[in-house]
Design an enzyme around this catalytic site. Structure first.
Site, PDB file in Angstrom:
ATOM      1  N   HIS A 223       0.988  -1.209  -0.109  1.00 24.87           N
ATOM      2  CA  HIS A 223      -0.029  -0.054  -0.007  1.00 24.87           C
ATOM      3  C   HIS A 223       0.798   1.288   0.009  1.00 24.87           C
ATOM      4  O   HIS A 223       1.991   1.102   0.660  1.00 24.87           O
ATOM      5  CB  HIS A 223      -0.725  -0.008   1.184  1.00 24.87           C
ATOM      6  CG  HIS A 223      -2.100   0.993   1.323  1.00 24.87           C
ATOM      7  ND1 HIS A 223      -1.819   2.339   1.640  1.00 24.87           N
ATOM      8  CD2 HIS A 223      -3.325   0.835   1.094  1.00 24.87           C
ATOM      9  CE1 HIS A 223      -2.951   3.097   1.669  1.00 24.87           C
ATOM     10  NE2 HIS A 223      -3.807   2.107   1.162  1.00 24.87           N
TER      11      HIS A 223
ATOM     12  N   GLN B  24      -4.239  -4.959   7.075  1.00 22.15           N
ATOM     13  CA  GLN B  24      -5.149  -5.918   6.591  1.00 22.15           C
ATOM     14  C   GLN B  24      -5.257  -7.322   7.348  1.00 22.15           C
ATOM     15  O   GLN B  24      -6.142  -7.964   7.092  1.00 22.15           O
ATOM     16  CB  GLN B  24      -5.053  -6.150   4.990  1.00 22.15           C
ATOM     17  CG  GLN B  24      -5.325  -5.001   4.036  1.00 22.15           C
ATOM     18  CD  GLN B  24      -6.877  -4.756   4.230  1.00 22.15           C
ATOM     19  OE1 GLN B  24      -7.582  -5.689   4.027  1.00 22.15           O
ATOM     20  NE2 GLN B  24      -6.975  -3.567   3.767  1.00 22.15           N
TER      21      GLN B  24
ATOM     22  N   CYS C 293      -4.650   2.012  -3.809  1.00 20.45           N
ATOM     23  CA  CYS C 293      -3.334   2.790  -3.337  1.00 20.45           C
ATOM     24  C   CYS C 293      -2.377   1.999  -3.395  1.00 20.45           C
ATOM     25  O   CYS C 293      -1.392   1.592  -2.402  1.00 20.45           O
ATOM     26  CB  CYS C 293      -3.792   3.101  -1.746  1.00 20.45           C
ATOM     27  SG  CYS C 293      -4.937   4.239  -1.627  1.00 20.45           S
TER      28      CYS C 293
ATOM     29  N   LYS D 156     -10.585  -0.774  10.142  1.00 19.30           N
ATOM     30  CA  LYS D 156     -10.508  -1.864   9.382  1.00 19.30           C
ATOM     31  C   LYS D 156     -11.081  -3.162  10.300  1.00 19.30           C
ATOM     32  O   LYS D 156     -11.344  -4.324   9.626  1.00 19.30           O
ATOM     33  CB  LYS D 156      -9.244  -2.159   8.749  1.00 19.30           C
ATOM     34  CG  LYS D 156      -9.018  -1.150   7.539  1.00 19.30           C
ATOM     35  CD  LYS D 156      -7.576  -1.414   6.934  1.00 19.30           C
ATOM     36  CE  LYS D 156      -7.189  -0.482   5.798  1.00 19.30           C
ATOM     37  NZ  LYS D 156      -8.120  -0.132   4.917  1.00 19.30           N
TER      38      LYS D 156
ATOM     39  N   ASP E  98       3.375  -3.974   8.047  1.00 19.27           N
ATOM     40  CA  ASP E  98       1.753  -3.086   7.955  1.00 19.27           C
ATOM     41  C   ASP E  98       0.827  -4.372   8.186  1.00 19.27           C
ATOM     42  O   ASP E  98       0.589  -5.221   7.172  1.00 19.27           O
ATOM     43  CB  ASP E  98       1.748  -2.712   6.502  1.00 19.27           C
ATOM     44  CG  ASP E  98       0.433  -2.124   6.025  1.00 19.27           C
ATOM     45  OD1 ASP E  98      -0.482  -1.978   6.988  1.00 19.27           O
ATOM     46  OD2 ASP E  98       0.325  -1.531   5.020  1.00 19.27           O
TER      47      ASP E  98
END
Length: 413
Positions: free
Chosen positions: A120, A205, A368, A228, A202
């Site tokens: 991302h 997700q 993104c 999220k 990251d």
């Protein structure tokens, strides 16, 4: 597949305003259960005061609720201690915090920063900035046709020159789960002239969909966003190992992040408050804490099973449609509930707009992740992403509606 109807907990999915809505944009943001909304409402109605500062009872209660949320987030990802959790606005701010503090102090000319091709922008642009500022080099780990980063990639590209490795645990486009633990182990052994590269993960997700254990992963830093995983927008968290956080300079200055200030200097507060300048988002933190507790009640193992089941149905349904092409791994169990696709001669924006008229919400665009789009040879894609409150019936309706998109565009199937 479902034994509990979680949809009853989500006002937006039950109200008359959105009657019949099929919400398949969960990779962008999830819906909020009543438990999260009520926790934030209760804070504002019963405990609202500036936390961390007041010596009166209301402020003390606000502080307790704020720190209780930190404890909940720390337990959720198995941080070693609560002080290793820094509240931020979102995962993007968490990643920038690392770049501007640890990165600016630690990266030098000639160092290498390793990232993956599927990041991302939030886990790419800070490292581009850092490389430009410091004269370092960006090195990309490429994935194969099945979206997999093979062992030969990281063993070739992570070297003694590698100072930092930044990678997503789950791709927001392909849904693939990367072998973070193996990559981190190798980076810690080989990177930085054998002293170990720092590994930034990251987890925006991954945290909502699979069980995360930052200690087992070998993450030095881990970024996540509340929105999220059924929490409020505007708050996220950065996990960082104490040994690193203590050596890092503050990100922002002023307010609560100080211990003592003179006209000429300042002594900064202890962790975690050194990195939380100004009045904090206390209600957001309370909502974040309520969200992770709710997710734990649902059970991440149940969420993962439902994601895989619905993704399998989606992929099977779309694969049988002419002119529809699914991106990513051929195994539906490796999509983490994310199914990205194209339809011949129909722009992804048109796919999303047409489905919107049928009360189906999906994402269309570059997500993104433009370097990944460039690698895949496309400008944009359509993306359906499910969560535990989605149903088999919704998937059937979705696939049936997609089957008519070309027809509705005046094209022949």
């Amino acid at each position: 597949m479902r034994t509990v109807d979680f949809r009853k907990d989500f006002p937006l999915l039950n109200g008359s305003t959105n009657d019949g809505l099929i919400y398949f944009d969960n990779a962008a943001t999830t819906q909020r259960p009543r438990q999260v909304i009520e926790a934030m409402k209760q804070f504002y109605e019963q405990d609202n005061a500036n936390p961390l500062r007041g010596l009166y009872g209301l402020s003390i209660r606000a502080t307790e609720r704020y720190e209780s949320a930190r404890q909940a987030v720390a337990a959720f990802i198995n941080a070693k201690e609560d002080a290793e959790i820094i509240f931020t606005r979102n995962a993007s701010e968490s990643l920038n915090l690392v770049a501007y503090t640890w990165g600016m102090a630690s990266i030098s000319a000639g160092d290498e920063i390793v990232v993956t091709c599927m990041e991302h922008h939030s886990n790419l642009l800070p490292w581009q900035m850092l490389a430009d500022c410091k004269g370092a080099k960006l090195v990309f780990l490429e994935c194969n046709e099945d979206s997999v980063i093979e062992k030969s990639e990281w063993e070739t590209k992570i070297t003694a020159k590698t100072k930092l490795v930044a990678l997503t645990q789950v791709s927001n486009v392909l849904g693939i789960t990367n072998p973070v633990k193996d990559i981190a182990s190798y980076a810690h052994k080989v990177g930085n002239n054998g002293n170990g590269a720092v590994v930034v993960v990251d987890g925006a997700q991954s945290a909502p969909h699979i069980k995360v254990d930052v200690q087992a992963l070998g993450a030095d830093f881990f970024a996540m966003s509340a929105h999220k995983l059924c929490g409020p927008m505007g708050i996220g968290a950065l996990y960082g190992k104490r040994s690193l956080l203590e050596k890092m300079p503050p990100f922002l200055r002023g307010g609560e992040m100080i211990e003592y200030v003179t006209r000429d200097s300042a002594t900064y507060a202890e962790l975690p408050h050194k990195f939380e300048a100004g009045t904090v988002n206390a209600a957001g933190a309370v909502g974040f804490g309520a969200a992770v507790q709710y997710i734990q009640q649902v059970g991440l193992e149940n969420i993962e099973k439902n994601d895989n089941y619905l993704a399998s149905l989606l992929i099977d349904g779309l694969a049988n449609l002419p002119h529809v092409h699914i991106l990513g791994n051929k195994d539906p169990l490796r999509h983490c509930g994310i199914v990205t696709f194209l339809i011949d001669d129909v722009h992804p924006h048109d796919i999303a707009s047409i489905l919107d008229t049928e009360k189906i919400a999906i994402r269309a665009g570059h997500h993104c992740a433009q370097p990944l789009m460039q690698k895949l040879g496309v400008g944009s894609t359509a993306r359906a992403s499910v969560y535990f409150y989605n149903t088999e019936q919704e998937v059937k309706i979705f696939c049936e509606k997609v089957s008519h998109v070309r027809e509705w565009m005046g094209l022949k199937n």
